[in-house]
Design a protein around this motif. Sequence first.
Motif, PDB file in Angstrom:
ATOM      1  N   THR A 270     -19.717  30.232 -10.426  1.00 44.57           N
ATOM      2  CA  THR A 270     -20.380  31.055  -9.418  1.00 44.57           C
ATOM      3  C   THR A 270     -21.579  31.745 -10.040  1.00 44.57           C
ATOM      4  O   THR A 270     -21.445  32.435 -11.049  1.00 44.57           O
TER       5      THR A 270
ATOM      6  N   PRO B 261     -14.824  25.646 -10.999  1.00 41.91           N
ATOM      7  CA  PRO B 261     -16.028  26.109 -10.297  1.00 41.91           C
ATOM      8  C   PRO B 261     -16.828  27.103 -11.124  1.00 41.91           C
ATOM      9  O   PRO B 261     -16.285  27.783 -12.001  1.00 41.91           O
TER      10      PRO B 261
ATOM     11  N   THR C 177     -21.479  28.956  -5.290  1.00 34.58           N
ATOM     12  CA  THR C 177     -20.405  28.441  -6.140  1.00 34.58           C
ATOM     13  C   THR C 177     -20.491  26.926  -6.160  1.00 34.58           C
ATOM     14  O   THR C 177     -20.550  26.282  -5.107  1.00 34.58           O
TER      15      THR C 177
ATOM     16  N   ASP D  74     -18.894  20.074  -4.661  1.00 33.59           N
ATOM     17  CA  ASP D  74     -18.863  21.006  -3.541  1.00 33.59           C
ATOM     18  C   ASP D  74     -19.758  22.200  -3.849  1.00 33.59           C
ATOM     19  O   ASP D  74     -19.714  22.764  -4.942  1.00 33.59           O
TER      20      ASP D  74
ATOM     21  N   GLY E 283     -18.679  23.478  -7.518  1.00 35.79           N
ATOM     22  CA  GLY E 283     -17.431  22.923  -8.030  1.00 35.79           C
ATOM     23  C   GLY E 283     -17.568  21.467  -8.412  1.00 35.79           C
ATOM     24  O   GLY E 283     -18.532  20.793  -8.044  1.00 35.79           O
TER      25      GLY E 283
END
Length: 296
Positions: free
Chosen positions: A209, A207, A181, A232, A183
């Motif tokens: 995925t 985000p 994932t 992230d 972000g």
Amino acid sequence: MKTRFFAFAALALTLAACNNDNENLNDGPVAAKFTADIYESVSTRVNQDGTDWTDGDRIGITGAGFINIPYVRESGQFVPEDKTIYFNDIETKTFNAYYPYQSDGGTVSVSTAADKQGPGIDFLFASGATGDTHNPEVSFTDKTAEGGADNSFHHRMSLIKFTIKAGDGLIFDGMEPASYTLGGLKHEGTFDTATGTTAVTEAAESPITMQLGGATTSQVIILPQGVTTSLDLTVSFNGLDYTTTLPNPSKPEANQFSAGYAYTYNITLNNKGITVEEPEITPWEPGDSNNVSITL
């Protein structure tokens, strides 16, 4: 004498036919012929590295009074899908083109969500190629080596590529990471088929995925955009989540994912420690390549 007479008569008819052909070429409509390359590439396929064409690819062409005319790749060349572009006079005409073809043209909506990833959002744009009745081949290629302009297709989106490796204390051996994932990015925007420009329209980051399905490499096409915070990344492996923060781009512009550039992150999953290796260069115009280790 009769044989010689008929020979001269045949020759006269042949010359007349040639003259008529030249008159049609100079005075009548002449069909444009389009050739195209992608920057730093030859042409056979738009593959996952973004470097080549394949039969069935459709581009939209604008110029010589025509707007958004589809041409399709067949047997190694682009041919009209329904309407043919003609030169009707001796003036030089200038053309732009884009990929993939959009039937509505103009400014189109773009989503880079996980289920939209693929060639359908790998927008390319080429401009400034010329042709006329005497030179009907319009070449969307890089002519800088001959002192001309670069009229080839360039990627208008950005690309993030991941390679995931097993580090100290970990072995994949048939049980590779399941997904990751990412972000910190915006995934809704627009592409202008007339100018090749993109824009982000989403108000906030969301985000994305991506399922790996046993692979250890993956890529995400994104809209070019600036970033104000680090990205992230969470990798799911063996029922555990490995989380890290990715460094922001530093070139060609700091904190900016730029159009036509690929950014490669080599991710090493570790039980302890972080290592950073030398950058790699991708087939797109090279941007940053970063190696990141993730500690559990």
